[in-house]
Design a protein around this motif. Sequence first.
Motif, PDB file in Angstrom:
ATOM      1  N   LEU A 194       0.863  -1.179   0.000  1.00  0.00           N
ATOM      2  CA  LEU A 194       0.000   0.000   0.000  1.00  0.00           C
ATOM      3  C   LEU A 194       0.902   1.233   0.000  1.00  0.00           C
ATOM      4  O   LEU A 194       1.679   1.436   0.933  1.00  0.00           O
ATOM      5  N   ILE A 195       0.819   2.025  -1.058  1.00  0.00           N
ATOM      6  CA  ILE A 195       1.609   3.243  -1.178  1.00  0.00           C
ATOM      7  C   ILE A 195       0.646   4.380  -1.493  1.00  0.00           C
ATOM      8  O   ILE A 195      -0.053   4.345  -2.507  1.00  0.00           O
ATOM      9  N   ASP A 196       0.593   5.368  -0.622  1.00  0.00           N
ATOM     10  CA  ASP A 196      -0.277   6.536  -0.803  1.00  0.00           C
ATOM     11  C   ASP A 196      -1.729   6.139  -1.038  1.00  0.00           C
ATOM     12  O   ASP A 196      -2.430   6.743  -1.842  1.00  0.00           O
ATOM     13  N   GLY A 197      -2.183   5.097  -0.359  1.00  0.00           N
ATOM     14  CA  GLY A 197      -3.573   4.671  -0.459  1.00  0.00           C
ATOM     15  C   GLY A 197      -3.884   3.828  -1.679  1.00  0.00           C
ATOM     16  O   GLY A 197      -5.036   3.439  -1.885  1.00  0.00           O
ATOM     17  N   SER A 198      -2.872   3.507  -2.486  1.00  0.00           N
ATOM     18  CA  SER A 198      -3.073   2.676  -3.674  1.00  0.00           C
ATOM     19  C   SER A 198      -2.445   1.308  -3.474  1.00  0.00           C
ATOM     20  O   SER A 198      -1.365   1.191  -2.888  1.00  0.00           O
ATOM     21  N   LEU A 199      -3.120   0.283  -3.973  1.00  0.00           N
ATOM     22  CA  LEU A 199      -2.572  -1.065  -3.929  1.00  0.00           C
ATOM     23  C   LEU A 199      -1.528  -1.210  -5.024  1.00  0.00           C
ATOM     24  O   LEU A 199      -1.767  -0.852  -6.182  1.00  0.00           O
ATOM     25  N   ILE A 200      -0.370  -1.739  -4.664  1.00  0.00           N
ATOM     26  CA  ILE A 200       0.723  -1.947  -5.611  1.00  0.00           C
ATOM     27  C   ILE A 200       0.968  -3.446  -5.697  1.00  0.00           C
ATOM     28  O   ILE A 200       1.235  -4.103  -4.691  1.00  0.00           O
ATOM     29  N   PHE A 201       0.870  -3.967  -6.907  1.00  0.00           N
ATOM     30  CA  PHE A 201       1.091  -5.393  -7.133  1.00  0.00           C
ATOM     31  C   PHE A 201       2.483  -5.577  -7.710  1.00  0.00           C
ATOM     32  O   PHE A 201       2.906  -4.848  -8.586  1.00  0.00           O
ATOM     33  N   VAL A 202       3.190  -6.569  -7.195  1.00  0.00           N
ATOM     34  CA  VAL A 202       4.565  -6.781  -7.618  1.00  0.00           C
ATOM     35  C   VAL A 202       4.635  -7.864  -8.689  1.00  0.00           C
ATOM     36  O   VAL A 202       3.888  -8.831  -8.646  1.00  0.00           O
ATOM     37  N   SER A 203       5.570  -7.671  -9.605  1.00  0.00           N
ATOM     38  CA  SER A 203       5.759  -8.675 -10.653  1.00  0.00           C
ATOM     39  C   SER A 203       6.561  -9.841 -10.078  1.00  0.00           C
ATOM     40  O   SER A 203       7.171  -9.730  -9.009  1.00  0.00           O
ATOM     41  N   PRO A 204       6.587 -10.970 -10.780  1.00  0.00           N
ATOM     42  CA  PRO A 204       7.366 -12.115 -10.292  1.00  0.00           C
ATOM     43  C   PRO A 204       8.838 -11.742 -10.111  1.00  0.00           C
ATOM     44  O   PRO A 204       9.389 -10.934 -10.861  1.00  0.00           O
ATOM     45  N   GLN A 205       9.468 -12.337  -9.101  1.00  0.00           N
ATOM     46  CA  GLN A 205      10.873 -12.061  -8.809  1.00  0.00           C
ATOM     47  C   GLN A 205      11.778 -12.720  -9.837  1.00  0.00           C
ATOM     48  O   GLN A 205      11.485 -13.789 -10.360  1.00  0.00           O
ATOM     49  N   THR A 206      12.921 -12.078 -10.054  1.00  0.00           N
ATOM     50  CA  THR A 206      13.961 -12.688 -10.888  1.00  0.00           C
ATOM     51  C   THR A 206      14.857 -13.552 -10.002  1.00  0.00           C
ATOM     52  O   THR A 206      14.848 -13.425  -8.766  1.00  0.00           O
ATOM     53  N   LEU A 207      15.641 -14.382 -10.631  1.00  0.00           N
ATOM     54  CA  LEU A 207      16.587 -15.220  -9.889  1.00  0.00           C
ATOM     55  C   LEU A 207      17.606 -14.348  -9.160  1.00  0.00           C
ATOM     56  O   LEU A 207      17.969 -14.633  -8.018  1.00  0.00           O
ATOM     57  N   PHE A 208      18.058 -13.267  -9.800  1.00  0.00           N
ATOM     58  CA  PHE A 208      18.982 -12.336  -9.136  1.00  0.00           C
ATOM     59  C   PHE A 208      18.364 -11.811  -7.842  1.00  0.00           C
ATOM     60  O   PHE A 208      19.015 -11.783  -6.794  1.00  0.00           O
ATOM     61  N   HIS A 209      17.127 -11.375  -7.925  1.00  0.00           N
ATOM     62  CA  HIS A 209      16.420 -10.812  -6.769  1.00  0.00           C
ATOM     63  C   HIS A 209      16.348 -11.836  -5.637  1.00  0.00           C
ATOM     64  O   HIS A 209      16.696 -11.538  -4.492  1.00  0.00           O
ATOM     65  N   MET A 210      15.917 -13.032  -5.951  1.00  0.00           N
ATOM     66  CA  MET A 210      15.760 -14.085  -4.937  1.00  0.00           C
ATOM     67  C   MET A 210      17.103 -14.451  -4.298  1.00  0.00           C
ATOM     68  O   MET A 210      17.215 -14.547  -3.079  1.00  0.00           O
ATOM     69  N   ARG A 211      18.121 -14.640  -5.120  1.00  0.00           N
ATOM     70  CA  ARG A 211      19.431 -15.035  -4.585  1.00  0.00           C
ATOM     71  C   ARG A 211      20.058 -13.923  -3.739  1.00  0.00           C
ATOM     72  O   ARG A 211      20.699 -14.193  -2.726  1.00  0.00           O
ATOM     73  N   THR A 212      19.878 -12.692  -4.158  1.00  0.00           N
ATOM     74  CA  THR A 212      20.431 -11.564  -3.401  1.00  0.00           C
ATOM     75  C   THR A 212      19.752 -11.439  -2.042  1.00  0.00           C
ATOM     76  O   THR A 212      20.425 -11.282  -1.016  1.00  0.00           O
ATOM     77  N   ILE A 213      18.434 -11.543  -2.033  1.00  0.00           N
ATOM     78  CA  ILE A 213      17.710 -11.488  -0.756  1.00  0.00           C
ATOM     79  C   ILE A 213      18.163 -12.622   0.153  1.00  0.00           C
ATOM     80  O   ILE A 213      18.419 -12.418   1.339  1.00  0.00           O
ATOM     81  N   ARG A 214      18.272 -13.825  -0.409  1.00  0.00           N
ATOM     82  CA  ARG A 214      18.672 -14.980   0.401  1.00  0.00           C
ATOM     83  C   ARG A 214      20.064 -14.769   1.007  1.00  0.00           C
ATOM     84  O   ARG A 214      20.277 -15.016   2.203  1.00  0.00           O
ATOM     85  N   ALA A 215      21.018 -14.289   0.213  1.00  0.00           N
ATOM     86  CA  ALA A 215      22.380 -14.070   0.721  1.00  0.00           C
ATOM     87  C   ALA A 215      22.390 -13.013   1.822  1.00  0.00           C
ATOM     88  O   ALA A 215      23.043 -13.190   2.860  1.00  0.00           O
ATOM     89  N   LEU A 216      21.654 -11.921   1.605  1.00  0.00           N
ATOM     90  CA  LEU A 216      21.608 -10.869   2.621  1.00  0.00           C
ATOM     91  C   LEU A 216      20.900 -11.347   3.884  1.00  0.00           C
ATOM     92  O   LEU A 216      21.354 -11.059   5.002  1.00  0.00           O
ATOM     93  N   GLU A 217      19.814 -12.070   3.717  1.00  0.00           N
ATOM     94  CA  GLU A 217      19.073 -12.565   4.881  1.00  0.00           C
ATOM     95  C   GLU A 217      19.948 -13.473   5.739  1.00  0.00           C
ATOM     96  O   GLU A 217      20.012 -13.319   6.965  1.00  0.00           O
TER      97      GLU A 217
END
Length: 187
Positions: free
Chosen positions: A34-57
Amino acid sequence: MSVAPHPDWLRPPVGGWTAEDLDRLPDLPPHTELIDGSLIFVSPQTLFHMRTIRALERALEGAVEPGWDVWREMTVRLNRKNRPEPDLAVVADSAFRGLKQTFCLPEDVLLVVEVVSEESEERDRHTKPRKYAAAGIRYLWRVEEDRGRPVVYTYELDPTTGSYLPTGIFRDTIKLEQPFPVTIEFP
């Protein structure tokens, strides 16, 4: 052939959605923000995104000091009209209110991490940092992709101006003393 009715959330109410609505609207897509009262839908994650989050987590879980925890993809209720979902947040243990909890409050958050995707560039680079700063979240890391490798931009909140100041740009290895000592090497 019958046509399925559209969900009610396709038509926002006058004045927009609220933080409380995010938990009550049925059948929202996963990771709706929810940003400024609007619903924001996210697109599917890329492999880069998933792997980066996992490493940082994994690295952050090993580095946070007692009394803190790493939360992945949980919203932060900044105010009535804003509940963004950072990729990672370092949250005070005292923020835990039960397993059905869907958000935390900004005063419980020490660090937010946003891994920028093509569809989220504007939000992750501009909109969300301004909102996190206004809510008083002290540290922000923004991660971008450069030739398939993560580049981490780190920021600390200036209490006088209420905006983030850059504290570093890291490629391959992050080495920081604040908000806690951490070294992260990307594979």
